[in-house]
Design a protein around this motif. Structure first.
Motif, PDB file in Angstrom:
ATOM      1  N   ASN A 168       0.891  -1.158   0.000  1.00 18.01           N
ATOM      2  CA  ASN A 168       0.000   0.000   0.000  1.00 18.01           C
ATOM      3  C   ASN A 168       0.929   1.208   0.000  1.00 18.01           C
ATOM      4  O   ASN A 168       2.124   1.061   0.257  1.00 18.01           O
ATOM      5  CB  ASN A 168      -0.904  -0.006   1.235  1.00 18.01           C
ATOM      6  N   VAL A 200      -8.305   2.394   1.186  1.00 19.86           N
ATOM      7  CA  VAL A 200      -6.993   3.000   1.361  1.00 19.86           C
ATOM      8  C   VAL A 200      -6.526   2.940   2.817  1.00 19.86           C
ATOM      9  O   VAL A 200      -5.323   2.955   3.094  1.00 19.86           O
ATOM     10  CB  VAL A 200      -7.025   4.444   0.808  1.00 19.86           C
ATOM     11  N   ARG A 212      -3.870   7.982  -3.123  1.00 18.23           N
ATOM     12  CA  ARG A 212      -5.194   7.432  -3.421  1.00 18.23           C
ATOM     13  C   ARG A 212      -5.308   6.978  -4.876  1.00 18.23           C
ATOM     14  O   ARG A 212      -4.603   7.474  -5.756  1.00 18.23           O
ATOM     15  CB  ARG A 212      -6.272   8.480  -3.104  1.00 18.23           C
ATOM     16  N   ASN A 213      -6.218   6.040  -5.095  1.00 13.41           N
ATOM     17  CA  ASN A 213      -6.403   5.447  -6.427  1.00 13.41           C
ATOM     18  C   ASN A 213      -7.239   6.365  -7.319  1.00 13.41           C
ATOM     19  O   ASN A 213      -8.310   6.820  -6.909  1.00 13.41           O
ATOM     20  CB  ASN A 213      -7.092   4.087  -6.290  1.00 13.41           C
ATOM     21  N   SER A 236      -7.030   1.970  -2.431  1.00  9.40           N
ATOM     22  CA  SER A 236      -5.568   1.991  -2.506  1.00  9.40           C
ATOM     23  C   SER A 236      -5.085   1.835  -3.950  1.00  9.40           C
ATOM     24  O   SER A 236      -5.686   1.108  -4.735  1.00  9.40           O
ATOM     25  CB  SER A 236      -4.998   0.842  -1.666  1.00  9.40           C
TER      26      SER A 236
END
Length: 469
Positions: free
Chosen positions: A134, A389, A144-145, A152
């Protein structure tokens, strides 16, 4: 025009710059605009060197106008993972112990990128000393994705993957020991490849003879990844395991790839004995089987190398101790992931290591026999979807509890254990719109073949841009 430039591929941008259709300064400005718009909500780039990049862009523009011979990456912005030393640019390793560290020399991979004409734009977020799948640390927080900021981007090259996926940079450097290029590429819907150890010099890593952690590219297309790979591979006298690639140009091979005729491909849903979520398995299997449309022979087979999990943990433990040897007196100051990894390594005995190396050799011979029958192995890159996340790591697959916090990446780290090249390419999207990657694994030094098949997969299974880009 600005957004348009930041959404072009590295290959397209290099051509536009070389033909004077756009200037390196315009390309830089386009990516800086994207960073200003996107980075505050995703936190991919943690140190931005805008002024230095602008000076280099102006110099790159002058070189074009003079008619100088241009490198393959001339004028292209690139971002560097924050565990890779960059001369004059803060490199924290994601650790409070090094939050003000400014190296006086570039890593060899950075030198090579600069020599090819790339412009270093900044550093990307990583867990402390890349220990974790992560991307968060106590210096810069969480990344952040871009497909869903509540999720995550994986790690440890999560910042690099997010930067590329969103158009903040066309290319990014990452490192990979367990899954650290491949998993973020999968979670962010881009391409990432872990090269054969020795192809990309590791200097200045503490373990000079280490075949585990390697440098590699993250890019939006397979051809872009090949373009960058060509610039960072090659023999180096300062790396004792350095080797020259047995091919002149990966990019040229990938550019010429039209089909998969004659290729023998094996699909395995779970090489690690940990399970895989049904929707992911379904997407990955369908994409692998679709290579038949490009002329390949594809079979689904059983191929279990789960008995390599213990040997990897022993090797990883000793590796962590070696990596952090000079910092052992400050062990209690490390974050929980890194501290736990080093403490586990201190418990590995010579007998443990001897047994693990015996098993490792047996597994490599198993792969040698496999590659007599097949050219490539295809697996799901991740057994699970992108997770929240706030989670350090997934603990369950299909309701089954994992034994170890790294078990969920076993399908990746077992390839590392074998010193094989492997990469992730988007295979499709889940029902809730998240990208899924397949891992393509080949024999040592077959990066051009892996990338060529990635190119074919991308052409038939495009996933598009993430919504937060």
């Amino acid at each position: 025009m600005t957004d348009n430039l930041s959404r072009k591929t590295a290959v397209e941008l290099a051509s536009l710059i070389a033909t004077k259709a756009v200037s390196p300064v315009e390309v830089l400005d386009a990516h800086l605009a994207t960073i200003a718009r996107v980075n505050p909500k995703l936190n991919a780039i943690v140190t931005l060197v805008e002024d230095a990049a602008r000076e280099r862009a102006k110099g790159a523009e002058a070189a074009v106008m003079r008619g100088d011979k241009l490198g393959a990456l001339h004028g292209l912005p690139v971002v560097i993972k924050d565990i890779t030393p960059t001369k004059g640019i803060r490199t924290t390793y994601g650790s409070p112990l090094f939050k003000d560290n400014v190296p006086t020399e570039d890593a060899e991979v950075v030198r090579r990128l600069k020599a090819a004409g790339a412009i270093v734009l900044g550093k990307t977020n990583t867990p402390e000393f890349a220990a974790g799948a992560n991307t968060f640390n106590d210096v810069f927080g969480v990344t952040r994705n871009p497909w869903n900021p509540a999720l995550s981007p994986a790690g440890s090259s999560g910042g690099s993957a997010v930067a590329v996926a969103t158009g903040m940079a066309p290319l990014a450097q990452g490192t990979d020991f367990g899954c650290s290029i491949r998993m973020p590429a999968s979670f962010c819907g881009i391409v990432g490849i872990r090269p054969t150890p020795g192809l990309t010099p590791n200097w200045p890593m503490p373990l000079a003879w280490d075949p585990g952690q390697v440098h590699g590219p993250l890019a939006r297309t397979a051809e872009d990844a090949a373009l960058m790979l060509d610039s960072i591979t090659g023999f180096s006298r300062i790396s004792p395991i350095s080797v020259a690639p047995p091919w002149a140009s990966a990019r040229a091979i990938v550019a010429d790839a039209k089909d998969a005729k004659g290729l023998r491909v094996a699909y395995v849903s779970d090489i690690a004995g940990i399970g895989v979520e049904p929707e992911i398995d379904e997407i990955c299997r369908a994409t692998a089987m679709s290579l038949r449309d490009a002329g390949a022979t594809v079979e689904e087979i059983a191929f279990d190398i789960s008995d390599g999990k213990g040997p990897y943990q022993a090797w990883r433990g000793l590796w962590m101790v070696g990596q952090q040897f000079l910092n052992l007196d400050r062990l209690e100051e490390f974050g929980v992931n890194l501290k736990g990894n080093v403490k586990a390594g201190l418990k590995v005995t010579p007998t443990d290591f001897g047994a693990s190396e015996q098993k490792r050799a047996q597994l490599f011979q198993r792969f040698a026999k496999f590659f007599e029958q097949y050219d490539l192995l295809v697996t799901p890159q991740s057994p699970v979807k992108q997770f929240p996340v706030e989670m350090n790591f997934p603990t369950l697959i299909n309701g089954k509890k994992l034994e170890n916090y790294t078990d969920w990446i076993a399908g990746s780290f077992l390839i590392t254990l074998m010193s094989l090249p492997g990469g992730s390419v988007p295979a499709g999207k889940t029902s809730d719109g998240l990208p899924v990657g397949i891992q393509i694994i080949g024999p040592r030094f077959e990066e051009p073949l892996i990338l060529s098949v990635m190119k074919i997969v991308q052409q038939s299974h495009p996933v598009g841009w993430p919504p937060h880009a």
